[in-house]
Design a protein around this motif. Structure first.
Motif, PDB file in Angstrom:
ATOM      1  N   VAL A  99      18.787  49.449 -21.218  1.00 57.72           N
ATOM      2  CA  VAL A  99      19.842  48.784 -22.000  1.00 57.72           C
ATOM      3  C   VAL A  99      20.237  47.477 -21.320  1.00 57.72           C
ATOM      4  N   GLU A 114      18.440  44.747 -32.405  1.00 54.88           N
ATOM      5  CA  GLU A 114      18.986  45.930 -33.058  1.00 54.88           C
ATOM      6  C   GLU A 114      18.693  47.162 -32.201  1.00 54.88           C
ATOM      7  N   GLU A 115      19.577  48.143 -32.255  1.00 49.89           N
ATOM      8  CA  GLU A 115      19.426  49.346 -31.440  1.00 49.89           C
ATOM      9  C   GLU A 115      18.095  50.056 -31.689  1.00 49.89           C
ATOM     10  N   GLN A 119      15.063  50.745 -28.811  1.00 54.61           N
ATOM     11  CA  GLN A 119      14.543  52.061 -28.437  1.00 54.61           C
ATOM     12  C   GLN A 119      13.019  52.097 -28.407  1.00 54.61           C
TER      13      GLN A 119
END
Length: 140
Positions: A99, A114-115, A119
């Motif tokens: 992160v 974007e998350e 990931q």
């Protein structure tokens, strides 16, 4: 054009990586790849052992900048080898480190990740490829 074991590889633009044993040749800017062989089939033992890896890789400058950011975020020594193939987990990064790496990349490149995209980042190359896509879509 690269030629190995009777095979030729032409690479007009983006990036091509050809591996045979431990030798790797990279050709930058590949948009299309064509393979030709003097044989019609790949049944030869020498050809069966060849491994081809084709990727539309990010620019070398982007990969280098990502490597530096990863080294800084993980507090790795300057002489640590970090390449496009380096996996964050192999460098000792946990999910929090990842992160922080993404946050550092966002700041350095002026992008927003974007998350769900964050990931999917497991290596330096993944990050560099994503950055180039985001920068390109931002400028379009």
């Amino acid at each position: 054009m690269a030629s190995i074991a009777g095979m030729s590889i032409s690479a007009p633009s983006r990036s091509l990586s050809f591996q045979q044993s431990q030798a790797t040749t990279k050709i930058s800017s590949l948009k299309s790849v064509s393979f030709s062989s003097q044989r019609k089939s790949f049944q030869s033992p020498a050809l069966r052992s060849l491994r081809f890896q084709v990727s539309c890789a990010a620019k070398a400058e982007t990969v280098e900048k990502v490597c530096e950011i990863v080294k800084k975020q993980l507090a790795l020594p300057d002489d640590s080898e970090v390449t496009g193939e380096s996996k964050f987990a192999a460098l000792g990064a946990d999910s929090l480190d990842t992160v922080e790496i993404v946050m550092g990349l966002e700041e350095a490149f002026g992008i927003s990740v974007e998350e769900e995209n964050a990931q999917n980042i497991a290596s330096v190359q993944d990050a560099a490829d994503m950055i180039e896509k985001l920068v390109e879509s931002k400028s379009a």
